[in-house]
Design a protein around this motif. Structure first.
Motif, short mmCIF file in Angstrom:
data_model
loop_
_atom_site.label_atom_id
_atom_site.label_comp_id
_atom_site.label_asym_id
_atom_site.label_seq_id
_atom_site.Cartn_x
_atom_site.Cartn_y
_atom_site.Cartn_z
N VAL A 176 0.45 0.55 6.65
CA VAL A 176 0.61 0.98 5.20
C VAL A 176 2.35 0.69 5.02
O VAL A 176 2.93 0.73 5.80
CB VAL A 176 0.46 2.51 4.99
CG1 VAL A 176 0.89 3.03 3.72
CG2 VAL A 176 -1.10 2.76 5.18
N GLN A 233 -1.31 -0.93 -4.37
CA GLN A 233 -2.45 -0.20 -4.29
C GLN A 233 -2.16 1.33 -3.73
O GLN A 233 -1.27 1.38 -2.94
CB GLN A 233 -3.14 -0.79 -2.89
CG GLN A 233 -3.44 -2.23 -3.42
CD GLN A 233 -4.61 -2.98 -2.16
OE1 GLN A 233 -4.62 -2.59 -1.13
NE2 GLN A 233 -4.86 -4.12 -2.50
N ASN A 287 -4.44 11.63 -2.32
CA ASN A 287 -5.46 12.65 -1.41
C ASN A 287 -5.65 12.47 -0.02
O ASN A 287 -6.83 13.03 0.52
CB ASN A 287 -6.67 12.52 -2.17
CG ASN A 287 -6.96 13.32 -3.50
OD1 ASN A 287 -6.52 14.34 -3.48
ND2 ASN A 287 -7.25 12.74 -4.55
N LEU A 303 0.27 9.05 7.91
CA LEU A 303 0.63 8.00 7.15
C LEU A 303 2.01 7.65 7.54
O LEU A 303 2.33 6.12 7.52
CB LEU A 303 0.72 8.64 5.68
CG LEU A 303 -0.59 8.96 4.91
CD1 LEU A 303 -0.17 9.56 3.79
CD2 LEU A 303 -1.36 7.61 5.07
N ALA A 355 0.74 5.44 0.09
CA ALA A 355 -0.16 6.53 0.38
C ALA A 355 0.50 7.96 0.44
O ALA A 355 1.69 7.85 0.56
CB ALA A 355 -0.71 6.10 1.71
N LYS A 361 0.82 -1.15 -0.15
CA LYS A 361 0.11 0.02 0.03
C LYS A 361 0.98 1.39 0.03
O LYS A 361 1.85 1.37 0.93
CB LYS A 361 -0.75 -0.04 1.29
CG LYS A 361 -1.92 -1.01 1.23
CD LYS A 361 -2.71 -0.87 2.44
CE LYS A 361 -3.88 -2.17 2.71
NZ LYS A 361 -4.64 -2.28 3.76
N GLN A 420 -6.39 9.91 1.69
CA GLN A 420 -7.35 9.01 2.16
C GLN A 420 -7.11 8.45 3.19
O GLN A 420 -8.22 7.92 4.21
CB GLN A 420 -7.57 8.12 1.15
CG GLN A 420 -8.02 8.58 -0.35
CD GLN A 420 -8.15 7.61 -1.55
OE1 GLN A 420 -8.36 6.38 -1.36
NE2 GLN A 420 -7.80 7.69 -2.85
N LEU A 421 -6.01 7.96 3.67
CA LEU A 421 -5.65 7.36 4.85
C LEU A 421 -4.99 8.12 5.99
O LEU A 421 -4.48 7.65 7.08
CB LEU A 421 -4.63 6.02 4.43
CG LEU A 421 -4.92 5.20 3.24
CD1 LEU A 421 -4.11 4.04 3.27
CD2 LEU A 421 -6.43 4.40 3.63
N GLU A 447 -4.17 13.56 -7.65
CA GLU A 447 -3.79 12.78 -8.68
C GLU A 447 -2.96 13.58 -9.69
O GLU A 447 -2.62 13.19 -10.80
CB GLU A 447 -5.13 11.91 -9.28
CG GLU A 447 -5.45 10.91 -8.53
CD GLU A 447 -6.57 11.30 -7.38
OE1 GLU A 447 -6.73 12.53 -7.29
OE2 GLU A 447 -7.36 10.51 -7.29
N HIS A 467 1.96 11.94 -7.42
CA HIS A 467 1.13 10.95 -7.60
C HIS A 467 1.38 10.01 -9.10
O HIS A 467 1.40 8.74 -9.19
CB HIS A 467 -0.32 11.24 -7.92
CG HIS A 467 -1.47 10.15 -8.10
ND1 HIS A 467 -1.54 9.11 -7.08
CD2 HIS A 467 -2.23 9.92 -9.14
CE1 HIS A 467 -2.42 8.32 -7.32
NE2 HIS A 467 -2.76 8.51 -8.71
N PHE A 502 -3.09 5.11 -2.66
CA PHE A 502 -4.13 5.66 -1.81
C PHE A 502 -3.62 7.54 -1.85
O PHE A 502 -3.02 7.86 -0.99
CB PHE A 502 -4.27 5.21 -0.52
CG PHE A 502 -4.63 3.80 -0.22
CD1 PHE A 502 -5.94 3.36 -0.25
CD2 PHE A 502 -3.73 2.74 -0.45
CE1 PHE A 502 -6.30 2.30 -0.18
CE2 PHE A 502 -4.20 1.49 -0.53
CZ PHE A 502 -5.56 1.27 -0.35
#
Length: 348
Positions: A103, A81, A85, A94, A50, A48, A87-88, A55, A60, A83
């Motif tokens: 993560v 994966q 913006n 993070l 993040a 993951k 998001q997490l 984007e 990104h 993530f």
């Protein structure tokens, strides 16, 4: 009676002889030897990744290229994966998530790493590098290696330093041409002692705030301004809630690509190689060049979006530098002169 017993005995003997002389049943065919297994394939894993920006940023785009490369070159044994913006969570959350391995990779501002060791604040000192390339060389060299060592005790490793542009100031009060123009302005800053100190020395009112709260804070007047590179200002649509943008370029801002060290060490050698190569090619080298170009182009986009953009004259830029000399002296005493001597090698 005796005759009957003798007869039975003879019968049993004859029966035993017949049984002993009969052909044995054919043995069951033995099973074929087990086929020697091929080399055990690498275990399939999920990484993951993040970060907090949109984007539309070089950060990104670099992460997308990293994902494509790693998934292909690992033969499908790694799934990445993304993530974006926030998001997490924010940068600090993070980074903590990476330390906990919920993560696997985060791309925070290096300012956030001061929570683990104050020396990372060195990178946020204003005008510490003569230009962006000097910063790249230092972070790819001995300075970066010494800083990365500070992450090991908390279970983190750094895959390399990305670029986050030259930070400049926006606000809704007035154009900033020299330090006195910052007087009384509430300036959102990162949750870092260095940034708080910087804007105190410059005469502003620094207000620490996580990045995810900045747009609303500007919109509601909680703060008057903020400071980030042009590309991030544009991608975050701060032009919708900010009138003035002044190209102070007071800090060359860098990002760290931090990864959970135990997770990395648990990968196969081939997987580790793919992750390291992908990070260097796309999260670091390609991202840096993309970010540089992005920041050049977005200055014009900010003007087109309605912001009043002003450059800083050489005379006024010197005023900013002079105002911040006491700050440099303070941190030389705190961090040690040897760190500044190391940086100076890359400024020559």
């Amino acid at each position: 009676m005796k005759k009957l017993s003798v007869f039975l005995l003879i019968f049993v003997m004859i029966l035993g002889m017949a049984t002993g002389c009969s052909s044995p049943e054919p043995a069951a065919p033995s099973e074929a030897p087990a086929e020697t297994p091929a080399e055990t394939p690498a275990e399939s894993v999920v990484i993951k990744v993040a970060h907090i920006v949109s984007e539309e940023t070089a950060t990104h785009r670099g992460a997308v290229a990293f994902k494509d490369y790693v998934e292909k070159e690992s033969g499908g044994t790694i799934e990445v994966q993304l993530f974006p913006n926030g998001q997490l969570g924010g940068d600090l959350q993070l980074t903590e998530a990476v330390a906990l391995n919920t993560v696997q990779i985060a791309i925070p501002s290096t300012a956030v790493l001061t929570a683990y060791d104050p020396i990372f604040g060195l990178l946020d000192l204003p005008f510490i590098f003569k230009d962006v390339r000097a910063g790249f060389n230092a972070l790819d060299g001995d300075l970066g290696k010494k800083l990365d060592e500070k992450l090991a005790p908390v279970g983190l490793m750094n895959l390399g330093y990305s670029y986050n542009g030259a930070r400049s100031m926006s606000n809704n009060v007035r154009p900033i041409n020299e330090p006195k123009d910052l007087e009384g302005i509430k300036m959102r800053v990162m949750e870092s002692p260095v940034f708080i100190d910087m804007f105190k020395y410059l005469g502003a009112n620094p207000t620490p705030m996580s990045f995810g709260e900045v747009f609303t804070g500007l919109q509601q007047g909680t703060v008057d301004g903020q400071e980030n590179a042009p590309a991030l200002v544009y991608a975050s649509k701060f032009y919708e809630v900010q009138e003035f943008y002044s190209l102070t370029s007071h800090v060359q801002s860098y990002l760290a690509n931090v990864m959970n060290a135990d997770f990395f060490n648990g990968l196969s050698e081939d997987q580790q190689k793919v992750v390291m190569e992908g990070a260097r090619k796309f999260l670091v080298e390609a991202e840096r060049e993309d970010e540089i170009n992005d920041n050049i182009e977005t200055v014009d986009k900010l003007k087109e979006a309605g912001m009043t953009v002003n450059e800083i004259s050489a005379e006024n830029m010197q005023k900013f530098m002079d105002a911040l000399v006491p700050m440099h002296d303070k941190y030389k005493a705190e961090f040690g002169q040897e760190w500044f001597d190391l940086i100076e090698q890359y400024n020559n």
